[in-house]
Design a protein around this motif. Structure first.
Motif, PDB file in Angstrom:
ATOM      1  N   ARG A 128       5.601   6.642  -6.162  1.00 51.67           N
ATOM      2  CA  ARG A 128       6.129   5.714  -5.157  1.00 51.67           C
ATOM      3  C   ARG A 128       4.251   5.442  -5.136  1.00 51.67           C
ATOM      4  NH1 ARG A 128       6.316   9.190   0.457  1.00 51.67           N
ATOM      5  NH2 ARG A 128       4.527   9.960  -0.482  1.00 51.67           N
ATOM      6  N   TYR A 129       4.022   4.483  -4.576  1.00 51.42           N
ATOM      7  CA  TYR A 129       2.285   3.727  -4.419  1.00 51.42           C
ATOM      8  C   TYR A 129       2.181   4.126  -2.952  1.00 51.42           C
ATOM      9  CZ  TYR A 129      -1.370   0.822  -5.436  1.00 51.42           C
ATOM     10  OH  TYR A 129      -2.696  -0.041  -6.051  1.00 51.42           O
ATOM     11  N   SER A 146       0.928  -0.846   0.191  1.00 52.88           N
ATOM     12  CA  SER A 146      -0.075   0.580   0.158  1.00 52.88           C
ATOM     13  C   SER A 146       0.941   1.523   0.127  1.00 52.88           C
ATOM     14  CB  SER A 146      -0.879  -0.167   1.721  1.00 52.88           C
ATOM     15  OG  SER A 146      -1.546  -0.714   1.114  1.00 52.88           O
ATOM     16  N   PHE A 147       2.390   1.108   0.542  1.00 55.53           N
ATOM     17  CA  PHE A 147       2.733   2.342   0.283  1.00 55.53           C
ATOM     18  C   PHE A 147       4.204   2.328  -0.053  1.00 55.53           C
ATOM     19  CE2 PHE A 147       6.037   5.555   2.473  1.00 55.53           C
ATOM     20  CZ  PHE A 147       5.314   6.557   2.092  1.00 55.53           C
ATOM     21  N   GLY A 148       4.935   2.636  -1.067  1.00 57.19           N
ATOM     22  CA  GLY A 148       6.560   2.450  -1.523  1.00 57.19           C
ATOM     23  C   GLY A 148       6.673   2.920  -2.886  1.00 57.19           C
ATOM     24  N   HIS A 149       7.494   2.651  -3.220  1.00 59.85           N
ATOM     25  CA  HIS A 149       7.928   2.118  -5.403  1.00 59.85           C
ATOM     26  C   HIS A 149       7.211   0.304  -5.235  1.00 59.85           C
ATOM     27  CE1 HIS A 149       9.372   5.688  -5.925  1.00 59.85           C
ATOM     28  NE2 HIS A 149       9.666   5.927  -4.270  1.00 59.85           N
ATOM     29  N   LEU A 174       4.017  -1.946   4.100  1.00 58.62           N
ATOM     30  CA  LEU A 174       4.525   0.198   4.284  1.00 58.62           C
ATOM     31  C   LEU A 174       5.838  -0.817   3.511  1.00 58.62           C
ATOM     32  CD1 LEU A 174       2.114   0.822   5.746  1.00 58.62           C
ATOM     33  CD2 LEU A 174       3.251   2.642   5.625  1.00 58.62           C
ATOM     34  N   SER A 175       6.487  -0.207   2.579  1.00 53.80           N
ATOM     35  CA  SER A 175       7.910  -0.309   2.424  1.00 53.80           C
ATOM     36  C   SER A 175       8.555   0.014   2.681  1.00 53.80           C
ATOM     37  CB  SER A 175       7.683  -0.928   0.674  1.00 53.80           C
ATOM     38  OG  SER A 175       8.820  -1.265   0.114  1.00 53.80           O
ATOM     39  N   PRO A 176       9.637   0.112   3.364  1.00 54.57           N
ATOM     40  CA  PRO A 176      10.332   0.829   3.732  1.00 54.57           C
ATOM     41  C   PRO A 176      11.028   1.690   2.792  1.00 54.57           C
ATOM     42  CG  PRO A 176      10.903  -1.374   4.818  1.00 54.57           C
ATOM     43  CD  PRO A 176      10.095  -1.817   4.144  1.00 54.57           C
ATOM     44  N   GLN A 177      11.390   3.079   3.433  1.00 51.26           N
ATOM     45  CA  GLN A 177      11.742   3.856   2.209  1.00 51.26           C
ATOM     46  C   GLN A 177      12.818   5.018   2.761  1.00 51.26           C
ATOM     47  OE1 GLN A 177       9.635   5.112  -1.041  1.00 51.26           O
ATOM     48  NE2 GLN A 177       9.714   2.809  -0.355  1.00 51.26           N
ATOM     49  N   SER A 178      14.079   5.411   2.113  1.00 52.36           N
ATOM     50  CA  SER A 178      14.963   5.428   3.343  1.00 52.36           C
ATOM     51  C   SER A 178      14.193   6.868   4.173  1.00 52.36           C
ATOM     52  CB  SER A 178      15.638   6.070   2.926  1.00 52.36           C
ATOM     53  OG  SER A 178      16.011   7.318   2.367  1.00 52.36           O
TER      54      SER A 178
END
Lengths: 292, 331
Positions: free
Chosen positions: A227-228, A168-171, A246-250
């Protein structure tokens, strides 16, 4: 509704990884996925390091799952996969059918990752029979597709046997190749990549010649340029999505986790940023940003 | 070693068989196969004709039912399976787990080949499909290097089929969502990649631009050869440099590897291109027939005929060919 952190898809230095998971331990996240899912040459953290982090997270009250590689080619990669599957403590996310085979042979349950091609109720039902406890649907599918599929009659008697999870979140990971595109962008062959992806903690952006963000290069993986971000769609997930990933972003992952948790019922919608998209869930081209 | 050629129509099927294909693969005129293009593929009447023609000539007919079945019209996919079996197709090429199960349970004697769309790149995945569904052959994705193909040939007891020539998918097939990201339609959901309905060409000041659903894929100077805007072969910008970040417009050509593929016991060489014309199929088939006959006659002294390479280069995207991932330096 539960929230999860997907595996870190980029190549971060060990210290950054440890600090990220320390924050995860202190956050309100429910489930944490750990492990290298993209490239077996990335060895800042080894299997035992991941297990140490897994124990720390479990002690902090998190459910931990070990994520496995998506593109498995070499026999050495299969040996590493077996170590993950044989960990003896934690649920495993299978990102290749090979992992499902190994886990099923060992009578172990699994999470079917988004790169497993489950597109219909009959395939889903077979996966449940093989031991699937949680299903992360392919990123390209919509809310309607998910809802329709879960309504099919052959799913009803097993609906309590598995959870659904949505990226649901992240590239979004969109493709995998034998070629390393980050190495190519530095005019290197994969064999001499010198792990150059460690210089790009959020991947390398690719723009069209007239300046539109197209893709993000992350080693052998190609991600969505945008980014989704389904924060404003959370209320529409009620009844079909059990876990929001959520896909970790930096940067900013935990701030967004907090914002997501505030908006479960739609009470705290958020403005999207210029390079956010939400098309797939709304049955549109993935790159589309649709404003309600 | 089998030569397996593509056909999108009865004339293409006849061209393949007349020029020496051992087997031909086709798809049905609907979403159940990964070349779902207008004017292409067979209906149930022409499928029966195709089977009859192939069998009269002592060749085999494979039917690709290799997309993923959709929940709302699932019966279309099982219907395609039933129709192909009724037409007496020799082989079904399948990727969807539910369809593999359907065939294995309902038609246990039917020969199944695992489609490249199932993305089986390793021995554990092959074991899974072999033990669960009794698949007889695996079509290997175009991401494996020759040494990895060799390792699989040595560690598994299943028949292997590799892509020998044609369009080059540089991503693992069956797991690529680039097309739906940009257009809403992908190989997995619609049987298409970079669909033509979304393509726009625009010319300004002699510069030709190709767009896919509005996204600029490439810009061609007047003296440059233009190509279809397949999105993974676009020219984009990374950190100020404009180049092909994923892949150049090029075709796969494994002619140089033929003796090695033969030595490893690869069962079948697949030629890509059900969307191609009968004339294309005829030319390609003739070259590969000659090459395979040559390697079968004298594998140790096989050399690639310059004329074969010339014909293949002319039939290739951008007139370029590559060994792709089979050769390590490509990666």
């Amino acid at each position: 509704m539960k929230f999860s952190l997907g595996p870190v898809l980029y190549f971060w230095p060990k210290k950054q990884m440890q600090s990220f998971y320390q924050q995860a331990a202190e956050s309100n996240v429910d489930i944490v996925y750990l492990g290298e899912a993209v490239c077996s040459k990335r060895r800042e953290l080894k299997f035992d390091d991941y297990m140490d982090i897994a124990h720390m997270l479990r002690e902090a009250g998190k459910q931990v799952c070990l994520s496995t590689m998506t593109l498995l080619e070499a026999p050495s990669e299969l040996r590493e996969l077996r170590r993950y599957c044989d960990n003896g403590e934690f649920l495993v996310e299978a990102n290749d059918v090979g992992a499902i085979g190994i886990l099923n042979d060992n009578k172990l349950p699994f999470v079917a990752g988004a790169a497993i091609s489950i597109y219909n109720h009959h395939s889903l039902r077979r996966m449940v029979n093989l031991g699937m406890q949680r299903w992360v649907m392919p990123v390209e599918l919509s809310g309607d597709w998910l809802g329709g599929l879960l309504n099919e009659s052959i799913i009803q008697d097993v609906r309590d046997c598995f959870e659904t999870e949505l990226f649901s979140f992240g590239h979004m990971p969109l493709a995998w190749s034998a070629r390393c595109f980050t190495a190519r962008s530095e005019q290197r062959h994969k064999d001499q990549c010198e792990l150059c992806c460690i210089k790009y903690p959020d991947g390398r952006v690719v723009d069209s010649q007239d300046g539109q963000r197209v893709f993000v290069l992350n080693g052998v993986q190609t991600q969505s340029g945008d980014r989704y971000n389904l924060i404003n769609q959370l209320p529409s997930m009620r009844g079909t999505v059990d876990v929001v990933r959520l896909s970790p972003q930096s940067q900013g992952t935990f701030e967004w986790l907090h914002k997501f948790q505030q908006n479960i019922t739609g009470a705290a919608p958020q403005p999207l940023e210029a390079n956010d998209c939400n098309g797939y869930w709304l049955k549109l081209a993935g790159m589309v940003q649709h404003l309600d | 070693m089998e030569l397996l050629c593509p056909a999108g129509s009865i004339p293409a099927l006849k061209a393949a068989i007349e020029n020496g294909a051992d087997a031909v693969y086709v798809g049905l005129k609907d979403q159940t196969n990964a070349r779902h293009f207008a004017g292409l593929n067979l209906d149930s009447g022409t499928l029966a004709e195709a089977v009859t023609y192939a069998h009269q000539h002592g060749r085999k007919l494979h039917v690709a039912i290799n997309t993923f079945a959709q929940p709302q019209n699932y019966d279309q996919w099982t219907g395609a399976v039933d129709a192909a079996i009724k037409a007496k197709a020799d082989v079904l090429i399948v990727a969807d787990i539910s369809l593999l199960g359907y065939i294995a349970e309902r038609y246990p004697k039917q020969e199944i080949h695992l489609s490249v769309q199932a993305s089986a790149t390793n021995a554990a995945a092959i074991d899974f499909y072999q033990s669960q569904f009794g698949v007889k052959r695996i079509v290997l994705p175009r991401v494996l290097a020759m040494n990895q193909v060799r390792a699989l040939a040595h560690t598994t007891n299943i028949d292997l089929e590799v892509f020998a020539f044609g369009s080059l998918c540089i991503m693992v097939e069956g797991r690529c969502y680039l097309s739906s990201y940009m257009t809403g339609e992908s190989p997995n959901t619609a049987g298409v990649c970079s669909p033509a309905a979304h393509v726009r060409w625009e010319e300004e000041d002699g510069i030709l631009e190709s767009r896919l659903n509005g996204v600029l894929i490439d810009r061609f100077q007047p003296d440059e050869r233009t190509g279809y805007p397949t999105l993974c072969k676009g020219r984009f910008e990374v950190a100020g440099a404009v180049y092909h970040p994923l892949e150049e417009p090029t075709s796969l050509n494994t002619l140089d590897l033929l003796p090695q593929l033969y030595k490893e016991g690869i069962k079948s060489l697949k030629i890509e291109g059900r969307q191609r014309s009968p004339a294309y199929v005829a030319q390609i088939t003739r070259v590969w027939r000659a090459a395979i006959d040559s390697v079968l006659a004298a594998p140790d002294t096989f050399t690639v005929d310059a004329e074969w390479q010339r014909v293949l280069a002319n039939l290739s995207e951008g007139s370029q060919t590559t060994l792709g991932a089979y050769h390590r330096t490509w990666k």
